[in-house]
Scaffold this motif. Structure first.
Motif, mmCIF file in Angstrom:
data_model
loop_
_atom_site.group_PDB
_atom_site.id
_atom_site.type_symbol
_atom_site.label_atom_id
_atom_site.label_comp_id
_atom_site.label_asym_id
_atom_site.label_seq_id
_atom_site.Cartn_x
_atom_site.Cartn_y
_atom_site.Cartn_z
ATOM 1 N N PRO A 58 -34.693 -0.245 53.820
ATOM 2 C CA PRO A 58 -34.674 -1.511 53.088
ATOM 3 C C PRO A 58 -33.328 -1.830 52.447
ATOM 4 O O PRO A 58 -33.136 -2.890 51.896
ATOM 5 N N ALA A 59 -32.391 -0.887 52.512
ATOM 6 C CA ALA A 59 -31.038 -1.135 52.000
ATOM 7 C C ALA A 59 -30.074 -0.279 52.808
ATOM 8 O O ALA A 59 -30.463 0.706 53.432
ATOM 9 N N VAL A 60 -28.809 -0.665 52.794
ATOM 10 C CA VAL A 60 -27.795 0.075 53.547
ATOM 11 C C VAL A 60 -27.609 1.462 52.928
ATOM 12 O O VAL A 60 -27.427 1.605 51.715
ATOM 13 N N THR A 61 -27.683 2.491 53.769
ATOM 14 C CA THR A 61 -27.545 3.877 53.312
ATOM 15 C C THR A 61 -26.545 4.597 54.210
ATOM 16 O O THR A 61 -26.656 4.512 55.440
ATOM 17 N N ASP A 62 -25.596 5.274 53.615
ATOM 18 C CA ASP A 62 -24.609 6.007 54.414
ATOM 19 C C ASP A 62 -24.180 7.262 53.660
ATOM 20 O O ASP A 62 -24.647 7.538 52.556
ATOM 21 N N LEU A 63 -23.271 8.021 54.273
ATOM 22 C CA LEU A 63 -22.811 9.294 53.716
ATOM 23 C C LEU A 63 -21.356 9.208 53.253
ATOM 24 O O LEU A 63 -20.621 10.198 53.316
ATOM 25 N N ARG A 64 -20.943 8.081 52.762
ATOM 26 C CA ARG A 64 -19.555 7.897 52.333
ATOM 27 C C ARG A 64 -19.144 8.866 51.219
ATOM 28 O O ARG A 64 -17.970 9.166 51.048
ATOM 29 N N HIS A 65 -20.112 9.324 50.459
ATOM 30 C CA HIS A 65 -19.816 10.166 49.297
ATOM 31 C C HIS A 65 -19.523 11.618 49.655
ATOM 32 O O HIS A 65 -18.877 12.327 48.882
ATOM 33 N N ILE A 66 -19.968 12.085 50.820
ATOM 34 C CA ILE A 66 -19.850 13.502 51.166
ATOM 35 C C ILE A 66 -18.396 13.976 51.273
ATOM 36 O O ILE A 66 -18.028 15.008 50.674
ATOM 37 N N PRO A 67 -17.520 13.277 52.021
ATOM 38 C CA PRO A 67 -16.118 13.759 52.077
ATOM 39 C C PRO A 67 -15.462 13.817 50.701
ATOM 40 O O PRO A 67 -14.691 14.738 50.407
ATOM 41 N N ILE A 68 -15.777 12.829 49.846
ATOM 42 C CA ILE A 68 -15.171 12.798 48.515
ATOM 43 C C ILE A 68 -15.735 13.917 47.642
ATOM 44 O O ILE A 68 -15.002 14.533 46.851
ATOM 45 N N ILE A 137 -24.012 19.326 42.262
ATOM 46 C CA ILE A 137 -23.323 18.049 42.432
ATOM 47 C C ILE A 137 -24.251 17.014 43.051
ATOM 48 O O ILE A 137 -24.367 15.879 42.572
ATOM 49 N N ILE A 138 -24.936 17.403 44.152
ATOM 50 C CA ILE A 138 -25.847 16.472 44.825
ATOM 51 C C ILE A 138 -26.974 16.047 43.889
ATOM 52 O O ILE A 138 -27.310 14.857 43.790
ATOM 53 N N ALA A 139 -27.567 17.011 43.184
ATOM 54 C CA ALA A 139 -28.676 16.696 42.279
ATOM 55 C C ALA A 139 -28.225 15.763 41.160
ATOM 56 O O ALA A 139 -28.904 14.759 40.855
ATOM 57 N N LEU A 140 -27.100 16.066 40.557
ATOM 58 C CA LEU A 140 -26.597 15.238 39.458
ATOM 59 C C LEU A 140 -26.251 13.838 39.938
ATOM 60 O O LEU A 140 -26.538 12.839 39.264
ATOM 61 N N LEU A 141 -25.630 13.765 41.118
ATOM 62 C CA LEU A 141 -25.246 12.465 41.660
ATOM 63 C C LEU A 141 -26.464 11.575 41.857
ATOM 64 O O LEU A 141 -26.456 10.393 41.454
ATOM 65 N N PHE A 142 -27.526 12.118 42.431
ATOM 66 C CA PHE A 142 -28.687 11.286 42.713
ATOM 67 C C PHE A 142 -29.515 11.005 41.469
ATOM 68 O O PHE A 142 -30.164 9.954 41.375
ATOM 69 N N LEU A 143 -29.503 11.878 40.506
ATOM 70 C CA LEU A 143 -30.162 11.570 39.239
ATOM 71 C C LEU A 143 -29.479 10.386 38.556
ATOM 72 O O LEU A 143 -30.151 9.475 38.029
ATOM 73 N N VAL A 144 -28.150 10.396 38.567
ATOM 74 C CA VAL A 144 -27.410 9.284 37.965
ATOM 75 C C VAL A 144 -27.649 8.000 38.752
ATOM 76 O O VAL A 144 -27.838 6.919 38.172
ATOM 77 N N LYS A 145 -27.635 8.090 40.088
ATOM 78 C CA LYS A 145 -27.857 6.897 40.907
ATOM 79 C C LYS A 145 -29.246 6.315 40.685
ATOM 80 O O LYS A 145 -29.412 5.091 40.619
ATOM 81 N N ILE A 146 -30.245 7.186 40.572
ATOM 82 C CA ILE A 146 -31.612 6.705 40.339
ATOM 83 C C ILE A 146 -31.708 6.037 38.966
ATOM 84 O O ILE A 146 -32.340 4.990 38.799
ATOM 85 N N TYR A 166 -34.706 10.455 50.641
ATOM 86 C CA TYR A 166 -34.285 10.633 52.040
ATOM 87 C C TYR A 166 -32.792 10.936 52.107
ATOM 88 O O TYR A 166 -32.356 11.880 52.795
ATOM 89 N N LEU A 167 -32.004 10.166 51.378
ATOM 90 C CA LEU A 167 -30.553 10.370 51.384
ATOM 91 C C LEU A 167 -30.182 11.686 50.709
ATOM 92 O O LEU A 167 -29.216 12.364 51.112
ATOM 93 N N PHE A 168 -30.954 12.079 49.680
ATOM 94 C CA PHE A 168 -30.697 13.353 48.990
ATOM 95 C C PHE A 168 -30.850 14.528 49.953
ATOM 96 O O PHE A 168 -30.005 15.441 49.986
ATOM 97 N N VAL A 169 -31.909 14.527 50.738
ATOM 98 C CA VAL A 169 -32.158 15.622 51.680
ATOM 99 C C VAL A 169 -31.040 15.700 52.717
ATOM 100 O O VAL A 169 -30.508 16.784 53.001
ATOM 101 N N ILE A 170 -30.679 14.562 53.297
ATOM 102 C CA ILE A 170 -29.617 14.552 54.311
ATOM 103 C C ILE A 170 -28.292 14.997 53.701
ATOM 104 O O ILE A 170 -27.542 15.797 54.287
ATOM 105 N N SER A 171 -27.964 14.505 52.507
ATOM 106 C CA SER A 171 -26.709 14.867 51.836
ATOM 107 C C SER A 171 -26.677 16.358 51.526
ATOM 108 O O SER A 171 -25.655 17.013 51.700
#
Length: 365
Positions: A58-68, A137-146, A166-171
């Motif tokens: 339902p929204a654009v989702t990508d992995l732009r954050h992983i390299p950074i 890092i992943i957990a904190l990032l998605f908690l803040v995003k949520i 879904y994005l959390f698991v893939i990341s």
């Protein structure tokens, strides 16, 4: 079926790009690599992830954050922020001011959060990346995003949570693979560095060996004049035969450490072999060289070595031979041979002294 293959394909692309980045980092060392090459490559990888979204509904989702995230974890905040420039420029170019929230949450936020877990040991490459830091890092990032998404809600709340889960698991899976890949490659790099160190280091004394010395001195002699000091421990055979090889080895280690602490900062010392050491001095002034040689002789003679009482004069002493290059690009092997001849002149003249090759006159320390 294609919907399930898309995230796998994109993840493989990201892992391939990261592997290339690791190879580049190990081949191109130095501050230019960290502050220019790595941020540029990381930024391009992030930009490519923007162009390869995992889902559009339902929204654009990508992995732009992983390299950074990887750049921030490994190299810290400055490199992570520099890495945000290419994707940030692209977002502003396409969306203008409307893209600022997306830029802050999707690009800048990962840079700051990953830098929180950065350790200075990671930058040098001498410590493995900790998987736990990546998970945090992943957990904190998605908690803040949520939490931020609760106020913006680009899609209905249940769908928004499902999308982020879904994005959390893939990341998380991508980051686990990338950390493992980094640590494996870094292990090989460390092994190579260790082998190089062992090839250029004398195992007994910890000093550089003659192989390393010849390379360093040879390169220096191509640019400027240098001086060579050959140093030999007097009556070492008597010490070694009387007290045994273990005590003899201990004497070599202590003498090497003492000599290294006495020479100048720009001088270079190595173990030549047996009880002999060799020093490259950047000075060609005979008075300064005489002062250095005298300090070395006095430092050794005054040091309270264990077992010194069995030696003549109840002290450990050294003899030194000195050779001075006549010009840059002089013959290094000839200089060493001349210093060696001067050394044996010191030996024949009573030991515990230094001799210049040019004059073949001795000076008692």
């Amino acid at each position: 079926m294609n919907e399930y293959l898309i995230p796998v394909t994109i993840s493989c692309t990201l892992i391939t790009l990261s592997y290339i980045a690791l190879k580049l980092r190990n081949r191109i060392l130095g501050s230019m690599n960290e502050m220019v090459v790595v941020p540029l490559y990381t930024g391009i990888a992030s930009l490519l992830m923007i162009l390869l979204p995992i889902t559009n509904e339902p929204a654009v989702t990508d992995l732009r954050h992983i390299p950074i995230l990887m750049a921030g974890l490994q190299l810290g905040l400055p490199v992570a922020l520099l890495s945000t420039l290419p994707p940030a420029a692209f977002i502003l170019l396409i969306d203008g001011v409307r893209g600022v929230p997306d830029l802050l949450v999707g690009i800048a936020l990962p840079a700051f959060i990953s830098a929180l877990m950065h350790r200075k040991e990671y930058r040098s490459g001498f410590e493995r990346l900790r998987l736990g830091d990546g998970v945090k890092i992943i957990a904190l990032l998605f908690l803040v995003k949520i939490a931020l998404g609760f106020f913006t809600l680009p899609v209905p709340w249940p769908e928004y949570l499902q999308l982020n889960a879904y994005l959390f698991v893939i990341s998380l899976l991508c980051l686990v693979v990338l950390v493992a890949l980094h640590n494996d490659e870094n292990k090989n790099w460390l092994l190579q560095r260790q082998l190089e160190l062992e090839a250029n280091q004398d195992r007994l004394t910890g000093l550089p060996n003659i192989r390393s010395f010849l390379e360093i001195a040879g390169n220096m002699l191509k640019k400027r004049q240098i001086s060579i000091l050959m140093i030999d421990i007097d009556n070492f055979k008597n010490f070694n035969d009387t007290l045994g090889h273990l005590q003899g080895d201990h004497l070599l280690r202590e003498t090497g450490h003492l000599l290294r602490g006495t020479i100048g900062e720009k001088d270079y010392i190595a173990r030549y072999g047996g009880e002999e050491f060799i020093v490259m001095c950047d000075s060609v002034d005979s008075r300064r060289l005489a002062s250095l040689a005298s300090r070395l002789c006095h430092a050794v003679a005054a040091y309270p070595f264990a077992g010194r009482e069995i030696q003549p004069g109840q002290a450990i002493s050294i003899s030194i031979g000195i050779s001075i290059a006549a010009r840059p690009e002089d013959d290094l092997y000839r200089l060493i041979a001349e210093a060696d001849k001067a050394l044996y002149t010191s030996k024949r003249s009573g030991k515990n002294r230094f001799t210049f090759y040019e004059s073949s006159t001795s000076a008692t320390s």
